[in-house]
Design a protein around this motif. Structure first.
Motif, PDB file in Angstrom:
ATOM      1  N   TYR A 237       8.829   7.082  18.325  1.00 49.42           N
ATOM      2  CA  TYR A 237       9.644   6.060  17.664  1.00 49.42           C
ATOM      3  C   TYR A 237      10.937   6.668  17.130  1.00 49.42           C
ATOM      4  O   TYR A 237      10.980   7.831  16.726  1.00 49.42           O
ATOM      5  CB  TYR A 237       8.872   5.425  16.508  1.00 49.42           C
ATOM      6  N   GLU A 238      11.970   5.852  17.108  1.00 50.09           N
ATOM      7  CA  GLU A 238      13.250   6.302  16.556  1.00 50.09           C
ATOM      8  C   GLU A 238      13.317   6.094  15.045  1.00 50.09           C
ATOM      9  O   GLU A 238      14.075   6.764  14.356  1.00 50.09           O
ATOM     10  CB  GLU A 238      14.399   5.551  17.237  1.00 50.09           C
ATOM     11  N   LYS A 239      12.523   5.182  14.542  1.00 48.32           N
ATOM     12  CA  LYS A 239      12.529   4.897  13.108  1.00 48.32           C
ATOM     13  C   LYS A 239      11.471   5.752  12.406  1.00 48.32           C
ATOM     14  O   LYS A 239      10.528   6.252  13.048  1.00 48.32           O
ATOM     15  CB  LYS A 239      12.255   3.414  12.855  1.00 48.32           C
ATOM     16  N   PRO A 240      11.594   5.947  11.093  1.00 50.86           N
ATOM     17  CA  PRO A 240      10.606   6.734  10.340  1.00 50.86           C
ATOM     18  C   PRO A 240       9.198   6.172  10.507  1.00 50.86           C
ATOM     19  O   PRO A 240       9.013   4.950  10.580  1.00 50.86           O
ATOM     20  CB  PRO A 240      11.086   6.633   8.891  1.00 50.86           C
ATOM     21  N   ILE A 241       8.211   7.047  10.522  1.00 53.26           N
ATOM     22  CA  ILE A 241       6.834   6.630  10.751  1.00 53.26           C
ATOM     23  C   ILE A 241       6.336   5.672   9.674  1.00 53.26           C
ATOM     24  O   ILE A 241       5.511   4.781   9.945  1.00 53.26           O
ATOM     25  CB  ILE A 241       5.897   7.874  10.856  1.00 53.26           C
ATOM     26  N   GLU A 242       6.832   5.806   8.446  1.00 45.26           N
ATOM     27  CA  GLU A 242       6.386   4.893   7.391  1.00 45.26           C
ATOM     28  C   GLU A 242       6.821   3.457   7.685  1.00 45.26           C
ATOM     29  O   GLU A 242       6.086   2.503   7.392  1.00 45.26           O
ATOM     30  CB  GLU A 242       6.886   5.327   6.014  1.00 45.26           C
ATOM     31  N   GLU A 243       7.993   3.293   8.307  1.00 46.60           N
ATOM     32  CA  GLU A 243       8.442   1.953   8.671  1.00 46.60           C
ATOM     33  C   GLU A 243       7.600   1.390   9.807  1.00 46.60           C
ATOM     34  O   GLU A 243       7.281   0.193   9.829  1.00 46.60           O
ATOM     35  CB  GLU A 243       9.926   1.989   9.057  1.00 46.60           C
ATOM     36  N   VAL A 244       7.240   2.239  10.741  1.00 40.11           N
ATOM     37  CA  VAL A 244       6.377   1.814  11.843  1.00 40.11           C
ATOM     38  C   VAL A 244       5.042   1.316  11.302  1.00 40.11           C
ATOM     39  O   VAL A 244       4.543   0.251  11.687  1.00 40.11           O
ATOM     40  CB  VAL A 244       6.152   2.967  12.841  1.00 40.11           C
ATOM     41  N   LEU A 245       4.467   2.090  10.397  1.00 40.04           N
ATOM     42  CA  LEU A 245       3.158   1.731   9.846  1.00 40.04           C
ATOM     43  C   LEU A 245       3.222   0.462   9.004  1.00 40.04           C
ATOM     44  O   LEU A 245       2.287  -0.363   9.023  1.00 40.04           O
ATOM     45  CB  LEU A 245       2.617   2.892   9.010  1.00 40.04           C
ATOM     46  N   LYS A 246       4.310   0.263   8.288  1.00 40.26           N
ATOM     47  CA  LYS A 246       4.446  -0.966   7.505  1.00 40.26           C
ATOM     48  C   LYS A 246       4.549  -2.183   8.413  1.00 40.26           C
ATOM     49  O   LYS A 246       4.003  -3.248   8.121  1.00 40.26           O
ATOM     50  CB  LYS A 246       5.671  -0.869   6.581  1.00 40.26           C
ATOM     51  N   GLU A 247       5.205  -2.010   9.545  1.00 39.42           N
ATOM     52  CA  GLU A 247       5.339  -3.116  10.492  1.00 39.42           C
ATOM     53  C   GLU A 247       4.002  -3.465  11.136  1.00 39.42           C
ATOM     54  O   GLU A 247       3.607  -4.635  11.191  1.00 39.42           O
ATOM     55  CB  GLU A 247       6.362  -2.762  11.579  1.00 39.42           C
ATOM     56  N   VAL A 248       3.290  -2.449  11.609  1.00 33.88           N
ATOM     57  CA  VAL A 248       2.042  -2.724  12.335  1.00 33.88           C
ATOM     58  C   VAL A 248       0.924  -3.181  11.401  1.00 33.88           C
ATOM     59  O   VAL A 248      -0.066  -3.762  11.850  1.00 33.88           O
ATOM     60  CB  VAL A 248       1.574  -1.493  13.146  1.00 33.88           C
ATOM     61  N   SER A 249       1.086  -2.924  10.094  1.00 31.27           N
ATOM     62  CA  SER A 249       0.046  -3.318   9.138  1.00 31.27           C
ATOM     63  C   SER A 249       0.417  -4.571   8.353  1.00 31.27           C
ATOM     64  O   SER A 249      -0.342  -4.987   7.469  1.00 31.27           O
ATOM     65  CB  SER A 249      -0.232  -2.168   8.158  1.00 31.27           C
ATOM     66  N   GLY A 250       1.568  -5.139   8.646  1.00 30.98           N
ATOM     67  CA  GLY A 250       1.959  -6.362   7.953  1.00 30.98           C
ATOM     68  C   GLY A 250       2.416  -6.164   6.527  1.00 30.98           C
ATOM     69  O   GLY A 250       2.093  -6.963   5.645  1.00 30.98           O
ATOM     70  N   GLY A 251       3.150  -5.072   6.279  1.00 29.81           N
ATOM     71  CA  GLY A 251       3.717  -4.839   4.953  1.00 29.81           C
ATOM     72  C   GLY A 251       3.271  -3.570   4.274  1.00 29.81           C
ATOM     73  O   GLY A 251       3.762  -3.226   3.195  1.00 29.81           O
ATOM     74  N   GLY A 252       2.358  -2.870   4.872  1.00 28.26           N
ATOM     75  CA  GLY A 252       1.887  -1.612   4.273  1.00 28.26           C
ATOM     76  C   GLY A 252       0.375  -1.504   4.324  1.00 28.26           C
ATOM     77  O   GLY A 252      -0.336  -2.503   4.191  1.00 28.26           O
ATOM     78  N   VAL A 253      -0.105  -0.298   4.514  1.00 27.17           N
ATOM     79  CA  VAL A 253      -1.556  -0.082   4.605  1.00 27.17           C
ATOM     80  C   VAL A 253      -2.183  -0.107   3.211  1.00 27.17           C
ATOM     81  O   VAL A 253      -1.504   0.074   2.200  1.00 27.17           O
ATOM     82  CB  VAL A 253      -1.881   1.252   5.306  1.00 27.17           C
ATOM     83  N   ASP A 254      -3.474  -0.332   3.163  1.00 29.56           N
ATOM     84  CA  ASP A 254      -4.179  -0.325   1.884  1.00 29.56           C
ATOM     85  C   ASP A 254      -4.399   1.095   1.374  1.00 29.56           C
ATOM     86  O   ASP A 254      -4.291   1.361   0.174  1.00 29.56           O
ATOM     87  CB  ASP A 254      -5.543  -1.012   2.042  1.00 29.56           C
ATOM     88  N   PHE A 255      -4.724   2.008   2.312  1.00 28.23           N
ATOM     89  CA  PHE A 255      -5.009   3.399   1.950  1.00 28.23           C
ATOM     90  C   PHE A 255      -4.359   4.332   2.966  1.00 28.23           C
ATOM     91  O   PHE A 255      -4.392   4.068   4.170  1.00 28.23           O
ATOM     92  CB  PHE A 255      -6.525   3.659   1.940  1.00 28.23           C
ATOM     93  N   SER A 256      -3.780   5.413   2.476  1.00 22.95           N
ATOM     94  CA  SER A 256      -3.225   6.425   3.381  1.00 22.95           C
ATOM     95  C   SER A 256      -3.661   7.807   2.917  1.00 22.95           C
ATOM     96  O   SER A 256      -3.932   8.027   1.731  1.00 22.95           O
ATOM     97  CB  SER A 256      -1.694   6.353   3.429  1.00 22.95           C
ATOM     98  N   PHE A 257      -3.717   8.728   3.879  1.00 23.20           N
ATOM     99  CA  PHE A 257      -4.191  10.081   3.600  1.00 23.20           C
ATOM    100  C   PHE A 257      -3.283  11.095   4.296  1.00 23.20           C
ATOM    101  O   PHE A 257      -3.075  11.002   5.510  1.00 23.20           O
ATOM    102  CB  PHE A 257      -5.629  10.258   4.091  1.00 23.20           C
ATOM    103  N   GLU A 258      -2.758  12.044   3.556  1.00 24.96           N
ATOM    104  CA  GLU A 258      -1.968  13.129   4.132  1.00 24.96           C
ATOM    105  C   GLU A 258      -2.872  14.338   4.246  1.00 24.96           C
ATOM    106  O   GLU A 258      -3.321  14.890   3.242  1.00 24.96           O
ATOM    107  CB  GLU A 258      -0.756  13.440   3.250  1.00 24.96           C
ATOM    108  N   VAL A 259      -3.154  14.762   5.484  1.00 24.85           N
ATOM    109  CA  VAL A 259      -4.113  15.838   5.715  1.00 24.85           C
ATOM    110  C   VAL A 259      -3.456  16.951   6.523  1.00 24.85           C
ATOM    111  O   VAL A 259      -4.073  17.539   7.413  1.00 24.85           O
ATOM    112  CB  VAL A 259      -5.372  15.301   6.435  1.00 24.85           C
ATOM    113  N   ILE A 260      -2.192  17.223   6.222  1.00 27.94           N
ATOM    114  CA  ILE A 260      -1.431  18.248   6.934  1.00 27.94           C
ATOM    115  C   ILE A 260      -0.957  19.339   5.991  1.00 27.94           C
ATOM    116  O   ILE A 260      -1.090  20.525   6.269  1.00 27.94           O
ATOM    117  CB  ILE A 260      -0.216  17.620   7.664  1.00 27.94           C
ATOM    118  N   GLY A 261      -0.388  18.930   4.856  1.00 31.41           N
ATOM    119  CA  GLY A 261       0.136  19.901   3.904  1.00 31.41           C
ATOM    120  C   GLY A 261       1.640  20.052   3.993  1.00 31.41           C
ATOM    121  O   GLY A 261       2.187  21.098   3.646  1.00 31.41           O
TER     122      GLY A 261
END
Length: 365
Positions: A237-261
């Motif tokens: 995607y050309e847009k930031p991943i957070e924008e992609v996720l907000k679009e596919v989830s209809g405004g934002g996910v309920d829970f997110s987890f960062e497991v990379i560091g």
């Protein structure tokens, strides 16, 4: 009596481990000497700085070892799992019903010793430091009594070893820290062993959608096997991943987890949450001595930003329960194990992990 045995010793940071003969002193009061049977390494995408030259290994030479392992007690014959977070049962944290970071824990200021301030390992006439009170790249080790948990006598050591760190960290982050709800939408950043365990926790909690996020598409198939409903590569995607996720989830996910560091993915995970009620959990170990800047309005609107070590589980009391749950087939660990190697090939195991070719590698003794 002093025991002589084989161990992998790290003499210098960023150098390969050396297979050596070490001397293991007998345990002192309130300590246990244990014989290692199987051992599992960390995934480097999550915590390689702790094992390969970072802050947790600052006392060298060190007999460093992960804490995801299963062992056989040397004296009574009990099967046990060493605990990198102790549970003394006496401090304010241990007495708090929702906390698990015992004040005896050494992660922030690792001393490289047991609780009494001394070491039990010697090699070539030099003392060898302990790793987070466990040190398990060795046929025998000594740990404090508060850093070991007795487990089910029939438990398969080659599998439940994962419960000593990685699986419990991810699974608990979903079911205990985030408290994922039935029918919710989750996003998991990072598909290493801990990230996959987060997905397993989200599935167990009844999440309806589990979106797996990683730049390595080779990890997508396994993520779906353990419960992900869809997978996204940010590089597509050309847009930031957070924008992609907000679009596919209809405004934002309920829970997110960062497991990379990574600091950037921590912000992305926070931003992709629904701004009024989303919960974001930091699971990955952040870079040493780096800070993150954020606008307080991101939280003022109602988001929750959380973090926890070891999935929030109180180690000594929770590990035996998790092993019992595994024995009752409440979850499987097979998809997390990709390689089995002898201790002598420990450096090959780390190469596999750094390359992304393995999820979890078991070392046998």
């Amino acid at each position: 009596q002093v025991i002589k045995c084989k161990a992998a010793v790290l003499w210098e940071l960023n150098k390969p481990f050396s297979i050596e003969e070490v001397e293991v002193a007998p345990p002192k009061a309130h300590e246990v000497r244990i014989k290692t049977k199987e051992y599992v390494q960390y995934n480097p995408s999550e915590t390689k700085k702790n094992l390969c030259g970072g802050s947790a290994v600052k006392n060298l030479p060190a007999n460093t070892g992960n804490v995801e392992e299963s062992v056989l007690s040397s004296s009574p014959g009990d099967k046990v799992i060493p605990l990198f977070i102790p549970q003394c049962g006496k401090c304010n944290v241990c007495k708090h019903p929702e906390a698990n970071l015992c004040l005896k824990f050494q992660l922030k200021e690792p001393r490289g010793t047991l609780n009494d301030g001394t070491c039990r390992f010697t090699c070539r006439g030099k003392p060898i430091h302990h790793f987070l009170g466990t040190s398990t790249f060795t046929q025998y080790t000594v740990v404090d009594e508060m850093s070991v948990a007795k487990i089910h006598a029939d438990s398969p050591l080659e599998k439940v070893c994962l419960i000593g760190c990685g699986f419990s960290t991810g699974y608990g982050s979903a079911v205990k820290i985030a408290k994922v709800t039935q029918g919710s939408t989750c996003a998991v950043f990072g598909l290493g062993g801990v990230g996959l365990s987060v997905i397993m926790g989200c599935k167990a909690a009844g999440a309806a959608r589990i979106i797996a996020v990683d730049i390595n598409k080779d990890k997508f198939a396994r993520a779906k096997q353990v419960g992900a409903t869809e997978c996204i590569n940010p590089q597509d995607y050309e847009k930031p991943i957070e924008e992609v996720l907000k679009e596919v989830s209809g405004g934002g996910v309920d829970f997110s987890f960062e497991v990379i560091g990574r600091l950037d993915t921590m912000m992305s995970a926070l931003l992709c949450c629904q701004e009024a009620y989303g919960v974001s959990v930091i699971v990955g170990v952040p870079p040493h001595a780096q800070n993150i800047s954020m606008n307080p309005m991101l939280l003022l609107t109602g988001r929750t930003w959380k973090g926890a070590i070891f999935g929030g589980f109180k180690s000594k009391e929770s590990v035996p329960k998790l092993v019992t749950d595994f024995m009752a087939k409440k979850f499987s660990l097979d998809q997390l194990i990709t390689h089995v190697l002898p201790l002598e090939k420990i450096n090959e195991g780390f190469d596999l992990l750094r390359s992304g070719m393995s999820v979890r590698t078991i070392l046998t003794f």
